[in-house]
Design a protein around this motif. Structure first.
Motif, PDB file in Angstrom:
ATOM      1  N   PHE A  45      46.016 -76.604 -15.888  1.00 40.81           N
ATOM      2  CA  PHE A  45      45.075 -75.499 -15.700  1.00 40.81           C
ATOM      3  C   PHE A  45      44.571 -75.012 -17.059  1.00 40.81           C
ATOM      4  O   PHE A  45      43.362 -74.858 -17.278  1.00 40.81           O
ATOM      5  CB  PHE A  45      45.767 -74.360 -14.948  1.00 40.81           C
ATOM      6  CG  PHE A  45      44.847 -73.275 -14.475  1.00 40.81           C
ATOM      7  CD1 PHE A  45      44.357 -73.293 -13.181  1.00 40.81           C
ATOM      8  CD2 PHE A  45      44.476 -72.230 -15.313  1.00 40.81           C
ATOM      9  CE1 PHE A  45      43.503 -72.294 -12.723  1.00 40.81           C
ATOM     10  CE2 PHE A  45      43.627 -71.228 -14.874  1.00 40.81           C
ATOM     11  CZ  PHE A  45      43.138 -71.257 -13.574  1.00 40.81           C
ATOM     12  N   ALA A  46      45.489 -74.788 -18.004  1.00 42.46           N
ATOM     13  CA  ALA A  46      45.116 -74.302 -19.332  1.00 42.46           C
ATOM     14  C   ALA A  46      44.304 -75.345 -20.096  1.00 42.46           C
ATOM     15  O   ALA A  46      43.342 -75.017 -20.810  1.00 42.46           O
ATOM     16  CB  ALA A  46      46.365 -73.916 -20.116  1.00 42.46           C
ATOM     17  N   GLU A  47      44.679 -76.614 -19.959  1.00 46.25           N
ATOM     18  CA  GLU A  47      43.947 -77.680 -20.676  1.00 46.25           C
ATOM     19  C   GLU A  47      42.521 -77.795 -20.177  1.00 46.25           C
ATOM     20  O   GLU A  47      41.595 -78.032 -20.959  1.00 46.25           O
ATOM     21  CB  GLU A  47      44.679 -79.008 -20.520  1.00 46.25           C
ATOM     22  CG  GLU A  47      45.940 -79.118 -21.363  1.00 46.25           C
ATOM     23  CD  GLU A  47      46.605 -80.472 -21.226  1.00 46.25           C
ATOM     24  OE1 GLU A  47      46.128 -81.295 -20.399  1.00 46.25           O
ATOM     25  OE2 GLU A  47      47.599 -80.720 -21.933  1.00 46.25           O
ATOM     26  N   ASN A  48      42.315 -77.642 -18.872  1.00 53.73           N
ATOM     27  CA  ASN A  48      40.954 -77.710 -18.332  1.00 53.73           C
ATOM     28  C   ASN A  48      40.085 -76.583 -18.891  1.00 53.73           C
ATOM     29  O   ASN A  48      38.909 -76.792 -19.201  1.00 53.73           O
ATOM     30  CB  ASN A  48      40.992 -77.639 -16.805  1.00 53.73           C
ATOM     31  CG  ASN A  48      41.525 -78.913 -16.181  1.00 53.73           C
ATOM     32  OD1 ASN A  48      41.420 -79.990 -16.764  1.00 53.73           O
ATOM     33  ND2 ASN A  48      42.102 -78.799 -14.996  1.00 53.73           N
ATOM     34  N   ILE A  49      40.662 -75.397 -19.018  1.00 51.88           N
ATOM     35  CA  ILE A  49      39.913 -74.286 -19.610  1.00 51.88           C
ATOM     36  C   ILE A  49      39.631 -74.556 -21.085  1.00 51.88           C
ATOM     37  O   ILE A  49      38.511 -74.345 -21.570  1.00 51.88           O
ATOM     38  CB  ILE A  49      40.687 -72.968 -19.427  1.00 51.88           C
ATOM     39  CG1 ILE A  49      40.751 -72.599 -17.938  1.00 51.88           C
ATOM     40  CG2 ILE A  49      40.040 -71.841 -20.232  1.00 51.88           C
ATOM     41  CD1 ILE A  49      41.565 -71.367 -17.644  1.00 51.88           C
ATOM     42  N   ARG A  50      40.640 -75.045 -21.808  1.00 52.11           N
ATOM     43  CA  ARG A  50      40.465 -75.338 -23.230  1.00 52.11           C
ATOM     44  C   ARG A  50      39.396 -76.408 -23.459  1.00 52.11           C
ATOM     45  O   ARG A  50      38.660 -76.379 -24.442  1.00 52.11           O
ATOM     46  CB  ARG A  50      41.799 -75.775 -23.840  1.00 52.11           C
ATOM     47  CG  ARG A  50      41.747 -76.000 -25.347  1.00 52.11           C
ATOM     48  CD  ARG A  50      43.132 -76.102 -25.955  1.00 52.11           C
ATOM     49  NE  ARG A  50      43.934 -77.167 -25.374  1.00 52.11           N
ATOM     50  CZ  ARG A  50      45.010 -76.970 -24.620  1.00 52.11           C
ATOM     51  NH1 ARG A  50      45.396 -75.740 -24.321  1.00 52.11           N
ATOM     52  NH2 ARG A  50      45.698 -77.994 -24.140  1.00 52.11           N
ATOM     53  N   ASN A  51      39.300 -77.365 -22.543  1.00 55.21           N
ATOM     54  CA  ASN A  51      38.324 -78.446 -22.678  1.00 55.21           C
ATOM     55  C   ASN A  51      36.954 -78.090 -22.121  1.00 55.21           C
ATOM     56  O   ASN A  51      36.065 -78.938 -22.048  1.00 55.21           O
ATOM     57  CB  ASN A  51      38.844 -79.709 -21.978  1.00 55.21           C
ATOM     58  CG  ASN A  51      40.086 -80.266 -22.634  1.00 55.21           C
ATOM     59  OD1 ASN A  51      40.296 -80.088 -23.837  1.00 55.21           O
ATOM     60  ND2 ASN A  51      40.924 -80.944 -21.859  1.00 55.21           N
ATOM     61  N   GLY A  52      36.782 -76.834 -21.707  1.00 53.81           N
ATOM     62  CA  GLY A  52      35.496 -76.419 -21.150  1.00 53.81           C
ATOM     63  C   GLY A  52      35.226 -76.998 -19.780  1.00 53.81           C
ATOM     64  O   GLY A  52      34.067 -77.163 -19.386  1.00 53.81           O
ATOM     65  N   GLN A  53      36.283 -77.294 -19.018  1.00 52.27           N
ATOM     66  CA  GLN A  53      36.143 -77.886 -17.692  1.00 52.27           C
ATOM     67  C   GLN A  53      36.909 -77.058 -16.643  1.00 52.27           C
ATOM     68  O   GLN A  53      37.734 -77.582 -15.898  1.00 52.27           O
ATOM     69  CB  GLN A  53      36.666 -79.325 -17.703  1.00 52.27           C
ATOM     70  CG  GLN A  53      35.926 -80.238 -18.668  1.00 52.27           C
ATOM     71  CD  GLN A  53      36.609 -81.577 -18.841  1.00 52.27           C
ATOM     72  OE1 GLN A  53      37.833 -81.671 -18.883  1.00 52.27           O
ATOM     73  NE2 GLN A  53      35.818 -82.628 -18.944  1.00 52.27           N
ATOM     74  N   PRO A  54      36.627 -75.759 -16.564  1.00 54.75           N
ATOM     75  CA  PRO A  54      37.363 -74.924 -15.605  1.00 54.75           C
ATOM     76  C   PRO A  54      37.123 -75.321 -14.158  1.00 54.75           C
ATOM     77  O   PRO A  54      37.930 -74.993 -13.285  1.00 54.75           O
ATOM     78  CB  PRO A  54      36.835 -73.517 -15.893  1.00 54.75           C
ATOM     79  CG  PRO A  54      35.465 -73.725 -16.469  1.00 54.75           C
ATOM     80  CD  PRO A  54      35.593 -74.987 -17.282  1.00 54.75           C
TER      81      PRO A  54
END
Length: 364
Positions: free
Chosen positions: A32-41
């Motif tokens: 979940f956090a990685e998707n937000i960090r990668n701009g892919q929420p």
């Protein structure tokens, strides 16, 4: 003096913290956090229901019904294969890409992936095909020279040729890259890696116009026609083993249960689902009357405080009960007994939960 009692207490706390459930929750939060960090929420929510004529190359030549269920966000009955996907991704990025970099010639480079997005006419339909390749060998201007498609398998022992599904995927990428760049791309490598031995088996593939048109596009057009007509496709996978690994076996009717040929919407009775599948499905269809079944509410009470739940209802006398009024012992194999029917001496009765969209289908 060492406080052995205190040390023992600390060890006990640690052993309680290290568990399968804790790891599963940690991994979900990590992604979940990685998707937000990668701009892919958008990866943190349910997939959008794709348009009828849009296709992903990775889905070509699979069972029409399985892909139909997947595209319409039917709830998965089993946990997804995250471990296999994780290994495949690490195998590609940590081993295959460095290997390719070590063998390319002068003025040749490796791109981790390239996007294709094109439309094509097939059997009176305009199909849109969109997807992302695996590593591509390119020239100094980043124009593709050679496509690769990387797959991982448990064993390569009986692998004598690439599967038609992987051939179809590769053909879509070759066609799409040719459309996108001023260069005809007619060659690809399908690279299989063993998850056990890390051995490779590589197949050189040349673009076959007949296979592309008569097999791949024919499948895509047939699938889009099912979607356009809102018609459940037949359960006819190309390979019999597909059913053994399918996440929709109960919904489809490939088990000994009471259901078959079910629609993509709604939770089935007498059926539990992974927590993530419950959340994704109800978010996809919450505006269309889909609710938790009472059984799922008892399984995931924290979700019942956030999402609506169907009432229990007796099929015999019509009495309804709040989902908290009756408590099943685990996941029941049969309908619950109706207290009203019992008190009136009418026998046990049968308590179900009805869907709002289809009153003839009973859900527990």
């Amino acid at each position: 003096m060492n406080d052995s009692k205190g040390e023992s207490s600390g060890v006990n706390e640690l052993t309680d913290l290290v568990s399968g459930d804790a790891f599963r929750e940690w991994y979900k939060e990590k992604e979940f956090a990685e998707n937000i960090r990668n701009g892919q929420p958008y990866f943190n929510g349910p997939s959008n229901i794709s348009p009828e004529t849009k296709h992903s190359p990775s889905q070509f030549l699979q069972c029409h019904r399985k892909i139909y269920y997947r595209q319409l966000n039917a709830p998965e009955e089993t946990d997804n294969s995250e471990g296999i996907f994780w290994f495949g991704s690490k195998f590609e990025t940590d081993l295959v890409v460095p290997f390719l970099q070590s063998i390319v010639g002068a003025n040749q480079y490796i791109r981790n992936s390239m996007w294709i997005d094109f439309t094509i006419d097939a059997e009176s339909l305009e199909l849109r095909i969109r997807g992302e390749t695996d590593p591509v060998i390119v020239d100094s201007e980043s124009i593709p020279l050679l496509l690769t498609e990387v797959k991982s398998k448990k064993s390569l022992e009986y692998l004598d040729e690439p599967s038609n599904r992987h051939l179809a995927q590769t053909h879509a990428y070759m066609y799409g890259l040719t459309e996108k760049y001023d260069r005809t791309l007619r060659d690809a490598l399908i690279i299989y890696g063993s998850r056990t031995t890390l051995n490779l088996r590589v197949f050189h593939v040349e673009f076959d116009p007949y296979f592309w048109r008569e097999t791949v596009l024919s499948w895509a057009a047939a699938h889009s026609q099912y979607r356009v007509e809102d018609r459940l496709p037949p359960a006819t996978p190309k390979q019999d083993w597909e059913c053994d690994f399918c996440s929709y076996q109960v919904r489809c009717g490939k088990t000994d249960g009471r259901f078959a040929d079910s629609s993509a919407k709604g939770f089935l009775p007498l059926q539990n689902y992974p927590r993530h599948a419950v959340i994704d499905h109800i978010k996809s269809y919450q505006d269309e009357g889909v609710k938790l079944t009472p059984t799922l509410a008892h399984e995931y009470p924290e979700l019942a405080s956030e999402y609506p739940v169907f009432d229990w209802q007796c099929y015999s006398c019509g009495t309804t009960y709040e989902w908290t009024a009756l408590t099943p012992d685990g996941i029941p194999d049969e309908p619950l007994e109706c207290p009203e029917c019992q008190s009136m001496g009418r026998g046990p009765g049968s308590v179900y939960s009805f869907t709002e969209s289809e009153q003839s289908e009973v859900l527990i």
